[in-house]
Scaffold this active site. Structure first.
Site, PDB file in Angstrom:
ATOM      1  N   GLU A 141       0.812  -1.226   0.000  1.00  0.00           N
ATOM      2  CA  GLU A 141       0.000   0.000   0.000  1.00  0.00           C
ATOM      3  C   GLU A 141       0.843   1.273   0.000  1.00  0.00           C
ATOM      4  O   GLU A 141       0.651   2.160   0.834  1.00  0.00           O
ATOM      5  CB  GLU A 141      -0.988  -0.025   1.175  1.00  0.00           C
ATOM      6  CG  GLU A 141      -1.853  -1.286   1.165  1.00  0.00           C
ATOM      7  CD  GLU A 141      -2.985  -1.276   2.193  1.00  0.00           C
ATOM      8  OE1 GLU A 141      -2.945  -0.445   3.115  1.00  0.00           O
ATOM      9  OE2 GLU A 141      -3.900  -2.094   2.052  1.00  0.00           O
ATOM     10  N   GLU A 247      -4.991 -10.975  -2.358  1.00  0.00           N
ATOM     11  CA  GLU A 247      -5.985 -10.944  -1.266  1.00  0.00           C
ATOM     12  C   GLU A 247      -7.403 -10.993  -1.813  1.00  0.00           C
ATOM     13  O   GLU A 247      -8.277 -10.237  -1.379  1.00  0.00           O
ATOM     14  CB  GLU A 247      -5.805  -9.660  -0.424  1.00  0.00           C
ATOM     15  CG  GLU A 247      -4.406  -9.473   0.099  1.00  0.00           C
ATOM     16  CD  GLU A 247      -4.246  -8.257   1.023  1.00  0.00           C
ATOM     17  OE1 GLU A 247      -5.263  -7.661   1.441  1.00  0.00           O
ATOM     18  OE2 GLU A 247      -3.094  -7.920   1.324  1.00  0.00           O
TER      19      GLU A 247
HETATM   20  C1  XIL Z   1      -6.808  -7.654   7.427  1.00  0.00           C
HETATM   21  C2  XIL Z   1      -7.088  -8.993   8.096  1.00  0.00           C
HETATM   22  O1  XIL Z   1      -7.841  -9.793   7.223  1.00  0.00           O
HETATM   23  C3  XIL Z   1      -7.840  -8.788   9.380  1.00  0.00           C
HETATM   24  O2  XIL Z   1      -7.928 -10.012  10.094  1.00  0.00           O
HETATM   25  C4  XIL Z   1      -7.148  -7.744  10.253  1.00  0.00           C
HETATM   26  O3  XIL Z   1      -7.922  -7.484  11.346  1.00  0.00           O
HETATM   27  C5  XIL Z   1      -6.923  -6.464   9.477  1.00  0.00           C
HETATM   28  O4  XIL Z   1      -6.179  -6.753   8.310  1.00  0.00           O
HETATM   29  N1  XIL Z   1      -5.195  -5.274   3.195  1.00  0.00           N
HETATM   30  C6  XIL Z   1      -4.157  -6.016   3.697  1.00  0.00           C
HETATM   31  C7  XIL Z   1      -4.435  -7.049   4.726  1.00  0.00           C
HETATM   32  O5  XIL Z   1      -3.025  -5.911   3.193  1.00  0.00           O
HETATM   33  O6  XIL Z   1      -3.354  -7.244   5.610  1.00  0.00           O
HETATM   34  C8  XIL Z   1      -5.684  -6.746   5.508  1.00  0.00           C
HETATM   35  O7  XIL Z   1      -5.944  -7.862   6.342  1.00  0.00           O
HETATM   36  C9  XIL Z   1      -6.823  -6.461   4.582  1.00  0.00           C
HETATM   37  C10 XIL Z   1      -6.542  -5.260   3.709  1.00  0.00           C
END
Ligand code: XIL
Length: 341
Positions: A141, A247
């Site tokens: 990010e 993701e």
């Molecule tokens: C999220 C997780 O899924 C949750 O369990 C946690 O509480 C917050 O983070 N982008 C990312 C991830 O790069 O690390 C995030 O994951 C979701 C958004």
């Protein structure tokens, strides 16, 4: 369990790309681990490898949770996608504070200190997990389309300066010489973000940065146009590096704060069609696309149930609360895939 009768996603997509999944400690229980072993070849720790987990205090490294995930993956013969070395969220406050307790500045001394911390953190991760990690997400990010240099004003960028990603990838390469090094971001399917991200990457590659792959988070919704996803994969396929989807989930909510008593059946049908279109786009980009990772094993454990609002109807993944395959699963694992090959 009906699992043995299902086609294995890992096997179905073997000609195209690896299929991965994010897991947390609460997934390491019977039922969930059966799905994990059956369908995936790459495993991401949903939280356990983030800076706040790994080094909660300076010099105190905590690998217990990540090791639990790594051990289950090793037992299944799976490799890890390392999420994430450098981020501004879920990073302990001490990282950006000086010995005087004040925020680090762009002074030469503070810059040196933050680079030392980055080197120590990255080396600890790489040494600990070794070659079980096939790819390291060096930074997450980092792009902001509204900044002139396209770089988000995080403490990393503010303290280290405009060439910080080049330096971080240099450090990552030193500590993890064999890993695929990834620069990851969200909403890369949005045209303005896509263009800014591509500019940042081209500049990095032109300056000799050791970036091996671009990562697309792809937290999508039923109204994210799949044509934009395709346009993104097509754009980045010409940079001479690999791509990874890191993701993936597909929210069924119409608005971020929608709250419904139950999952509307029609949305699940729409979602299945959506996943089918998406994976068809992924397959057509298999030349550069190395891995597609789902952000969770089953709806019951999806982060979207709690973020950005409590939405107990959320069902963004391939398996439902009873760990049964959803229409979305059948949308991507049907015999049409076999015929197409
Ligand atoms: C999220 C997780 O899924 C949750 O369990 C946690 O509480 C917050 O983070 N982008 C990312 C991830 O790069 O690390 C995030 O994951 C979701 C958004």
């Amino acid at each position: 369990m009906s699992a043995p009768l299902l086609p294995s996603l890992r096997e179905a997509y073997q000609p195209y790309f690896d299929v991965g999944v994010a897991v947390d400690l609460r997934d390491l229980v019977p039922g969930y681990t059966d799905l994990l072993a059956e369908h995936y070849s790459s495993v991401t720790a949903e939280n356990a490898m983030k800076p706040a987990w790994i080094q909660p205090e300076e010099g105190r490294f905590v690998f217990d949770e990540a090791d639990a995930v790594a051990a289950v993956a090793a037992n299944n013969g799976q490799r890890l996608y390392g999420h994430t070395m450098i981020w501004h969220h879920q990073t302990p406050a001490w990282m950006f504070l000086g010995p005087d307790g004040l925020p680090l500045t762009a002074s030469a001394a503070d810059r040196r200190l933050l680079y030392q911390r980055a080197e120590r953190h990255l080396a600890a991760l790489a040494d600990h997990f070794g070659d079980q990690v096939w790819a390291w997400e060096v930074a997450n990010e980092t792009v902001d389309e509204d900044e002139p240099d396209g770089l988000r004003r995080t403490p990393w960028r503010m303290v280290l300066g405009e060439d910080y990603l080049l330096q971080l990838f240099r450090i990552a390469r030193q500590v993890a010489p064999r890993a695929c090094l990834v620069l990851n971001d969200f909403e890369t399917e949005r045209p303005a973000k896509r263009e800014a991200f591509a500019r940042v990457l081209r500049r990095l590659l032109d300056s000799g940065a050791d970036v091996d792959a671009v990562g697309h988070q792809m937290h999508l919704t039923l109204s994210s146009p799949t044509e934009e996803v395709e346009a993104t994969l097509e754009t980045f396929s010409h940079l001479g590096i690999d791509q990874v989807v890191t993701e993936l989930d597909v929210s069924i909510s119409r608005t971020p704060d929608e709250s419904l008593p139950r999952v509307p059946a029609q949305r699940l049908v729409e979602q299945a069609e959506y996943y089918a279109r998406l994976f068809s786009a992924f397959r057509s980009q298999s030349r550069t696309l190395r891995c597609v990772t789902l952000w969770g094993l089953a709806d019951s454990h999806s982060w979207l149930r709690y973020w950005p609002a409590i939405r107990l109807h959320e069902a963004p993944l391939l398996f439902d609360d009873r760990l049964q395959p959803k229409d979305a699963f059948w949308g991507i694992a049907t015999p049409a895939d076999v015929r197409e090959r």
